[in-house]
Motif scaffolding. Sequence first.
Motif, mmCIF file in Angstrom:
data_model
loop_
_atom_site.group_PDB
_atom_site.id
_atom_site.type_symbol
_atom_site.label_atom_id
_atom_site.label_comp_id
_atom_site.label_asym_id
_atom_site.label_seq_id
_atom_site.Cartn_x
_atom_site.Cartn_y
_atom_site.Cartn_z
ATOM 1 N N TYR A 152 -1.686 18.104 47.320
ATOM 2 C CA TYR A 152 -1.889 19.476 46.870
ATOM 3 C C TYR A 152 -1.337 19.674 45.459
ATOM 4 O O TYR A 152 -0.211 19.262 45.162
ATOM 5 C CB TYR A 152 -1.200 20.436 47.830
ATOM 6 N N ASP A 170 -0.467 23.224 58.341
ATOM 7 C CA ASP A 170 -1.386 23.891 57.436
ATOM 8 C C ASP A 170 -2.819 23.440 57.692
ATOM 9 O O ASP A 170 -3.762 24.207 57.543
ATOM 10 C CB ASP A 170 -1.003 23.599 55.978
ATOM 11 N N ASN A 171 -3.006 22.171 58.074
ATOM 12 C CA ASN A 171 -4.349 21.667 58.305
ATOM 13 C C ASN A 171 -5.013 22.382 59.459
ATOM 14 O O ASN A 171 -6.233 22.533 59.491
ATOM 15 C CB ASN A 171 -4.301 20.167 58.602
ATOM 16 N N ARG A 193 -6.508 25.420 57.921
ATOM 17 C CA ARG A 193 -7.472 25.189 56.851
ATOM 18 C C ARG A 193 -8.551 24.167 57.218
ATOM 19 O O ARG A 193 -9.567 24.083 56.528
ATOM 20 C CB ARG A 193 -6.750 24.753 55.580
ATOM 21 N N ASN A 194 -8.362 23.408 58.286
ATOM 22 C CA ASN A 194 -9.375 22.440 58.683
ATOM 23 C C ASN A 194 -10.642 23.162 59.101
ATOM 24 O O ASN A 194 -10.611 24.108 59.879
ATOM 25 C CB ASN A 194 -8.854 21.581 59.837
ATOM 26 N N ASN A 212 -11.434 29.451 48.022
ATOM 27 C CA ASN A 212 -10.176 29.031 48.632
ATOM 28 C C ASN A 212 -10.069 29.471 50.083
ATOM 29 O O ASN A 212 -9.335 28.886 50.871
ATOM 30 C CB ASN A 212 -9.000 29.598 47.836
ATOM 31 N N ASP A 213 -10.851 30.485 50.462
ATOM 32 C CA ASP A 213 -10.802 31.013 51.827
ATOM 33 C C ASP A 213 -11.953 30.530 52.697
ATOM 34 O O ASP A 213 -11.824 30.486 53.922
ATOM 35 C CB ASP A 213 -10.811 32.544 51.798
ATOM 36 N N THR A 226 -14.872 27.703 53.700
ATOM 37 C CA THR A 226 -15.368 26.331 53.654
ATOM 38 C C THR A 226 -16.426 26.151 54.723
ATOM 39 O O THR A 226 -16.276 26.646 55.845
ATOM 40 C CB THR A 226 -14.229 25.318 53.884
ATOM 41 N N ARG A 254 -15.231 27.683 58.281
ATOM 42 C CA ARG A 254 -13.871 28.190 58.420
ATOM 43 C C ARG A 254 -13.614 29.248 57.366
ATOM 44 O O ARG A 254 -13.897 29.052 56.200
ATOM 45 C CB ARG A 254 -12.869 27.052 58.277
ATOM 46 N N VAL A 296 -10.463 31.655 56.009
ATOM 47 C CA VAL A 296 -9.036 31.938 56.057
ATOM 48 C C VAL A 296 -8.820 33.420 55.796
ATOM 49 O O VAL A 296 -9.058 33.915 54.688
ATOM 50 C CB VAL A 296 -8.272 31.086 55.022
ATOM 51 N N PRO A 354 -2.897 33.265 54.959
ATOM 52 C CA PRO A 354 -2.369 31.890 54.999
ATOM 53 C C PRO A 354 -2.027 31.391 56.395
ATOM 54 O O PRO A 354 -1.944 30.197 56.611
ATOM 55 C CB PRO A 354 -1.115 31.990 54.123
ATOM 56 N N SER A 381 -6.928 31.962 60.556
ATOM 57 C CA SER A 381 -8.285 31.585 60.175
ATOM 58 C C SER A 381 -9.199 31.691 61.383
ATOM 59 O O SER A 381 -8.767 31.592 62.531
ATOM 60 C CB SER A 381 -8.334 30.162 59.610
#
Length: 924
Positions: free
Chosen positions: A176, A246-247, A250-251, A576-577, A579, A636, A638, A641, A644
Amino acid sequence: MRKFLFVILLASLFFSANGQDQKLSFRFDSILFENLVDTIERTIPVRIYYSKQWVDTLVMNVGSETNSIGDLLTGQFQREGFSFFFSKDGRIILSKGYPIKSNFNAEYIDHLNEIAVPLDTIIYVRPMVTENEDIINDEYKLFKIGNPSAPAGNYYLSGVVRGLADNEPLPGVVVYAEKLKAGVMTNSSGYYSIQLPTGQYQLEYRMVGMRTSNRNVQIYSNGSLDVNLMEETNVLDEVIVSADRDNVVRNVRSGIEKINTQTLKRIPMGLGEADVIKSSLMLPGVQTVGEAASGYNVRGGSSDQNLILLNNAPIINSSHFFGFFSAFNSDMIKDVTLYKSSMPAKYGGRLSSVMEINSLEGDREKVKVSGGVSPVTGRILVEGPIQKNRSSFIIGGRATYSDWLLGMLEDEKLSNSSASFYDIQAVISGDIDSKNSYSVSGYYSDDKFDYYREDSFAYGNKAGTLKWKHTFSQKLSAQFYAINSDYGYQLSANQDSVSMSTISYRFNQSIARADFLYFPSPEHRVEFGADGTFYHLWPGKRVPNGPLSEIITKTIENERAFEPSIYISDEYIISNDLTVSGGLRATLFTSFGPNTVLNYASGLPRSTANVTDTSHYKTGSIVKMYPTVDFRVSSRYVISPALSVKAGYQRVNQFVHMVSNNTSMSPTDVWKLSDKYIKPEQSDQISLGLVHLYTKRDIESSIELYYKRLDNLLDYKSGAILLMNEHLETDIIQGRGKAYGAEFMVKKQSGSLTGWISYTYSRVLLKTDSEFEEERINNGQFFPASYDKPHDLKIVANARLSRRFNVTANYTYNTGRPITYPVAFFTFNNASHIYYSNRNEFRIPDYIRLDLATTLHGNLKARKLMHPSLTFTVYNVLGRKNPYSIFFKTENGQVNGYQMSIFARQIYMVTFNFKILGNATDDF
């Protein structure tokens, strides 16, 4: 607002000299620490290093007249708790919580003098640099990447992240760049590639169970940087399931569960062995039909709809010893990933799940030996370097010596019977150069059971994988595989000398595949490739045993097929949010000769009585082709933070089918390839999930809903004969089904108490309808599958009472599985008959089990000859007689019901584990 403050600060800041002696004159209020540092670095020739965690929201009030940067640091910065150090090349290193010393040389000499011990020889041994010091030194270096004369632009930094202790690649490491708010994740080979504009950055490498490490890089052009991460021994023992926290948020994929080896070894099992398959049963959405049953069911799928891969080699039978033990040695396993949905496009051929089992690679620095002994099994593992720091080997073996248990049984035949198994697994791996690496892995297992003077059988798996990894460029890498998997069994009937015979069966798969990973831009991660599987199936051969046997030799015609596939997928970071990920997998399954196929009259059920003629296919001629396209879509978003939402859809086709009317998998089950009459099974699944993290308490909660439609499922006519049947298509009928459910899970991943609670509500309903009555089941209406268990509650808790002692408990509750009961008698034509209920109308009693295990480790001395540990296990603490099945017998004109339990009492077990020439951190 930050830009405005920056302009005001820049206008008020002026200077007259260079470096730390430069005089500064400024006055401003409420400025963010980061803005202050950024402005100082742009104004005078210094670089300031610090951790962003220290100053995340720090606001400073600074007023100074004609002071130097040194005065500012000594005054204002020290009041905020910072220490600092000036290097000779104009760098300022900040520290919070401990002072930085620059007179290491003098202090170190004084320290050596204090600890000096008179030596008996003239040999002096230089103190070794610890792994800690290597990592810390790298964190303060500036790595210059590429050619300084290259023009400004966007470039790629790539590399491999490995574990410092064993030099093994680490998948799932987050790389990161805080400055860009962008990051990537390493693949299964530990490889990463991140796009960075020209400039200086601090990269963070983080993964659960490993110590987070930073690297300061100056990007000039394309280049590489390999990183080693050190185990975080204080938290490793607390990690339970899944990758980086975190994954999880965010995955882009949902329905993925990951089990590490520490979790595997803590979950108590019936006979004291850590078990991959049994441990996966503690995850939401994964069930089994009964205690000690082989196989498992995922989200409404049958047990043959799960693809089990050991180093990418498919394993047909995943159990030893009638299902009591997994076929895999836990000491050889690095990690296990279970895909319940959102399967990667590179995988296909099974409807319900993919279980990806990765083996450890051997230590590249020193030889290590480990193992364990219990009253039932023993295991040993040896690993070490072939060429130091370049290549290694690891080999593990396991065997049982359980005949003494059978000898304690009261039944005469069982007490004189014998049962045994063993397996061997090995991996050789190494680096050819910076762009090429290889690994060769092999697996062999063998099971035998001899029922005294009656029947005996033997079965086993063989698998081998040759893997070559090549890095073409910063953007493109590939992995190439040559794989072979073989499963076979022999079933002997020895009870009657006239009918003594042996049936043999074999199923072989030869696979070639190429997987490519391409990063066209920071927003896209593209995976594409091709694979081809050649199937060769020997459905059965029966031969007579002994001179008195009257059995006639019979051979079922072999089956052959080729399954080529190509795939492509792209994970696209829209923002960023948000994917999204999409993938396609195209397959052309082809069954070919030599083969003989019966043709049946149209408008009539398939039976030998309705055969019209026979078609003969020569070697290589095509019998049937099935072109299919699988779809994968995931997304996904988010919300925050810690929160999600995910959604996904997948279509999968399956061309290989297990033909069995047993409730659970059996070593002697028959497998069948799709052909002219048996169509590929197909499933469509949609899923929707929500993941939330409670960061302060390190708690993760999730809910996932799914609905699955199933087509062309296999079922059987009444009285079907499945073993040694030349024309299986006459006894097989295909129907459809539906499965739906909701999975809830709460996990705590750190602290002295860790674990998870999961609850699943699910239904699995099947329907087999036809215009012909003999092919209709349950009057063509939906009925519960034999593995339909609506309520499933699982609790796993691990309490670490000290660094040497921990206690683990798991609790399981689920609804009893469906069963068909006899419900009435009737007389017809002077004969008594039994009337049965609708298919699976009733249920056996609910299943409840509590298990406990404690592990006591040896002392924590870092380096010693052997590190021992003892594990005490109590399986079925409550002593419940959980029913495995209920069956009925007609005795004296009456139908009597009987309940069979596998473990009807507590099972106590102790296992001694050891590591020789290892390190104490391996135990935690």
